[in-house]
Design a protein around this motif. Structure first.
Motif, short mmCIF file in Angstrom:
data_model
loop_
_atom_site.label_atom_id
_atom_site.label_comp_id
_atom_site.label_asym_id
_atom_site.label_seq_id
_atom_site.Cartn_x
_atom_site.Cartn_y
_atom_site.Cartn_z
N TYR A 145 0.74 -1.21 -0.25
CA TYR A 145 0.06 -0.15 -0.17
C TYR A 145 0.79 1.08 0.05
N TYR A 146 1.95 1.20 0.91
CA TYR A 146 3.14 2.52 0.55
C TYR A 146 4.20 1.67 1.14
N ASP B 265 7.80 8.59 6.08
CA ASP B 265 6.48 9.23 6.34
C ASP B 265 6.67 10.39 6.60
N ARG C 258 4.12 11.69 3.59
CA ARG C 258 2.78 11.18 3.98
C ARG C 258 2.81 10.56 5.34
N PHE D 120 1.41 8.64 8.44
CA PHE D 120 1.15 7.53 8.75
C PHE D 120 0.69 7.54 10.55
N TYR E 215 -4.62 -4.33 7.03
CA TYR E 215 -2.97 -3.75 6.80
C TYR E 215 -2.11 -4.27 8.00
N GLN F 209 8.20 -1.79 -3.56
CA GLN F 209 7.76 -0.43 -4.06
C GLN F 209 6.17 -0.62 -3.63
N THR F 210 5.82 0.60 -3.65
CA THR F 210 4.32 0.79 -3.59
C THR F 210 3.58 0.29 -4.88
N ASP G 162 -4.10 4.36 6.34
CA ASP G 162 -3.54 5.60 6.79
C ASP G 162 -3.94 5.93 8.07
#
Ligand SMILES: [Zn+2]
Length: 277
Positions: free
Chosen positions: A84-85, A89, A92, A94, A120, A132-133, A167
């Motif tokens: 997912y990612y 961070d 983005r 988390f 998750y 990788q994402t 997230d």
């Protein structure tokens, strides 16, 4: 009252007089995840900083478990899924602040929670990332190496389970409820309430056996999600099989609770505890 199920034994040791929540006796475990580290690594969760603890209010709520290992110990996907990612961070969020987890990987798994929500896993403080994402990963695949990026003072893997959102920092569940106890050990899940029946938050307890004492704390905040399967406020995995004394002190030199609980290899035991005044 003692109920036996193939995967879950429920002990309502203190509810002989009160009507127990019998629905929990119907609960089954959901041990769908593998350990996020190889068998040769240290797999033991840091008992001094468990899920849901705040170090007596001095730290943010701990939303995962910490597993100390050497720098660059391989970190493994806990189940099949899609990345997912993968990254840092700092850009983005988390966690509660930027660069909280440092280099992290979040995987959305193919399995769903019992209520159908997406599941998750999050792997924080990594030194390096090897996926990788958007990439598909298989259970046991190397996704990175242990480090101490972000807010971490020692090399360790911070491991989270999130349900419903990858997230949302507040979407976590206790990871120890998602993987089976190791051979020769058991998982103890519990719900400790005070003398009035209210959820006892941030309560220290000990599990003692022979010369070993395992410290524990109930979840420190009502905002911490427990698992709908258990409604627990603590869980301790990988306890070596044997008979333990679970003790909660009352602050007056005595105990608000002290009883023996025996755990067999491979068992999951649910304990409902009501503290004396
Ligand atoms: Zn942590």
């Amino acid at each position: 009252m003692k109920c036996r199920r193939p995967a879950l034994i429920v002990l309502f040791l203190v509810c002989l007089l009160a009507a127990p929540a019998t629905s929990r006796a119907e609960a089954t475990t959901h041990y769908w995840l593998a350990r996020p580290l190889p068998p040769t690594a240290n797999l033991t969760v840091e008992r001094g900083f468990p899920y849901g603890w705040t170090r007596n209010g001095t730290s943010p709520i701990h939303h995962g478990v910490d597993i100390v290992n050497r720098l660059n110990t391989p970190v493994l996907a806990a189940a099949n899924g899609t990345v997912y990612y993968a990254g840092n961070d700092a850009e983005r969020m988390f966690g509660p602040s930027p660069d909280f987890y440092g280099n992290l990987v979040v995987i959305q798994h193919d399995i769903a929670a019992p209520d159908g929500s997406a599941v998750y896993t999050l792997y924080g403080h990594l030194n390096g990332i090897t996926v990788q994402t958007g990439q598909r990963v298989g259970q046991g695949q190397i996704i990175g190496g242990v480090g101490k990026t972000g807010i971490a003072v020692w090399y360790h893997l911070h491991f989270e389970v999130r349900v419903g959102s990858g997230d949302d920092y507040n979407a976590t569940r206790n990871p120890e409820l998602w993987y089976a106890p190791r051979p020769g050990t058991a998982t103890l899940i519990g719900r400790i309430v005070d003398a009035n029946g209210g959820l006892a938050m941030g309560i220290r307890f000990t599990l003692s056996i022979r010369n070993s004492i395992y410290p524990g704390w109930t979840y420190a905040d009502p905002g911490i999600h427990n698992d709908p399967t258990y409604s627990e406020n603590f869980a301790v995995g990988d306890l070596p099989a044997g008979c333990y004394y679970l003790r909660v002190r009352n602050g007056h030199g005595g105990y608000a609770y002290a009883k023996q609980v025996c755990l067999k290899s491979g068992e999951t035991v649910f304990l409902e505890v009501q503290l004396a005044p």
